[in-house]
Design a protein around this motif. Structure first.
Motif, short mmCIF file in Angstrom:
data_model
loop_
_atom_site.label_atom_id
_atom_site.label_comp_id
_atom_site.label_asym_id
_atom_site.label_seq_id
_atom_site.Cartn_x
_atom_site.Cartn_y
_atom_site.Cartn_z
N GLY A 44 2.80 0.10 10.69
CA GLY A 44 3.58 -1.23 10.03
C GLY A 44 2.86 -0.91 8.42
N GLU A 45 2.90 -2.10 7.88
CA GLU A 45 2.63 -2.43 6.36
C GLU A 45 1.19 -2.88 6.51
N GLY A 46 1.12 -3.98 6.82
CA GLY A 46 -0.05 -4.89 6.87
C GLY A 46 0.09 -6.14 7.72
N PRO A 47 -0.95 -6.79 7.81
CA PRO A 47 -0.94 -8.12 8.54
C PRO A 47 -0.26 -9.03 7.69
N GLY A 48 0.50 -9.94 8.35
CA GLY A 48 1.01 -11.18 7.82
C GLY A 48 0.33 -12.53 8.31
N GLU A 51 -0.75 -12.63 11.99
CA GLU A 51 -1.61 -11.60 12.49
C GLU A 51 -3.08 -11.82 11.82
N PRO A 57 -2.05 -7.04 15.39
CA PRO A 57 -1.02 -6.52 14.79
C PRO A 57 0.61 -7.06 15.42
N PHE A 58 1.33 -7.56 14.49
CA PHE A 58 2.76 -7.73 14.88
C PHE A 58 2.97 -8.75 15.88
N ASN A 84 -1.40 -0.58 11.33
CA ASN A 84 -0.78 -0.92 9.91
C ASN A 84 -1.51 -0.23 8.85
N HIS A 162 11.82 -1.59 8.68
CA HIS A 162 10.61 -2.38 9.08
C HIS A 162 11.28 -3.57 9.75
N1 URA Z 1 4.34 -6.59 9.46
C1 URA Z 1 3.60 -5.60 9.39
O1 URA Z 1 3.74 -4.63 8.58
N2 URA Z 1 2.47 -5.52 10.09
C2 URA Z 1 2.19 -6.36 11.06
O2 URA Z 1 1.29 -6.45 11.59
C3 URA Z 1 2.86 -7.64 10.94
C4 URA Z 1 3.91 -7.63 10.00
#
Ligand code: URA
Length: 192
Positions: A44-48, A51, A57-58, A84, A162
């Motif tokens: 994925g992209e990165g923690p929100g 997270e 993650p996710f 991520n 995504h």
């Molecule tokens: N969106 C992401 O790209 N990564 C995550 O870990 C959570 C949401």
């Protein structure tokens, strides 16, 4: 860092990272989780926010959808690996800046080297751009196999939307597209 021999060693070695401006703002460093030798790797992209709070993650709304997709493929979250592009939450969940992604890219590539997945699924435009250097729009390239060279191996990569986009754009067309992409990835995994 690149000398880490296992994912656990790598995680311990880099969890205090302050290589980019995201580090000081984080609650948790979100390394990734799952089977350290998974055949299927989601990026994925990165923690929100969720997270960052939990260090996993996710785990928010997008994560719930990702979990459903994984189980619809007949797999569990424990059998795949989820990572991520950036390991620390960008402020207000903005897209990671290119220097932030660049600072973190070596970590992701080392994760991939250690996991040795048979198939990678990238979620959204950010991993496609940062990992594969592709500037094509995700709508155009989703569903089309790419390849990533890591650690002397060439790994098939399936780009798809995504899950957060799927939740925002909850149409039959978008859901069907993602499902088709994931089934392609699973078929490749079963062949490999
Ligand atoms: N969106 C992401 O790209 N990564 C995550 O870990 C959570 C949401």
């Amino acid at each position: 860092m690149s000398g880490a021999a296992t994912l656990a060693d790598l995680g311990s070695a880099i969890q205090g990272c302050l290589k980019c401006a995201l580090g000081p703002g984080r609650i948790h460093f979100v390394f990734g989780e799952g089977d350290p030798h998974a055949g299927l790797l989601f990026i994925g992209e990165g923690p929100g926010r969720d997270e960052d709070l939990q260090g996993r993650p996710f785990v928010g709304k997008a994560g719930e959808l990702l979990d459903k997709m994984i189980s619809a493929l007949g797999l569990s979250r424990q059998e795949v690996y989820i990572a991520n592009v950036v390991k620390c939450r960008p402020p207000d969940n903005r897209t990671p800046l290119s220097d932030e992604a660049a600072a973190c890219l070596g970590y992701l590539r080392r994760q991939i080297e250690l996991i040795q997945p048979k198939v990678i699924v990238t979620l959204g435009a950010t991993p496609l751009r940062e990992l594969l250097g592709s500037t094509e729009g995700i709508t155009k390239v989703r569903g089309q196999w790419k390849r990533l060279e890591v650690g002397g191996r060439s790994i098939p990569v399936m780009p798809t939307f995504h899950p957060a986009y799927v939740l925002r754009q909850y149409t039959q067309e978008v859901r069907r597209a993602v499902w088709a992409d994931l089934q392609e990835a699973k078929a490749e995994l079963d062949r490999a």
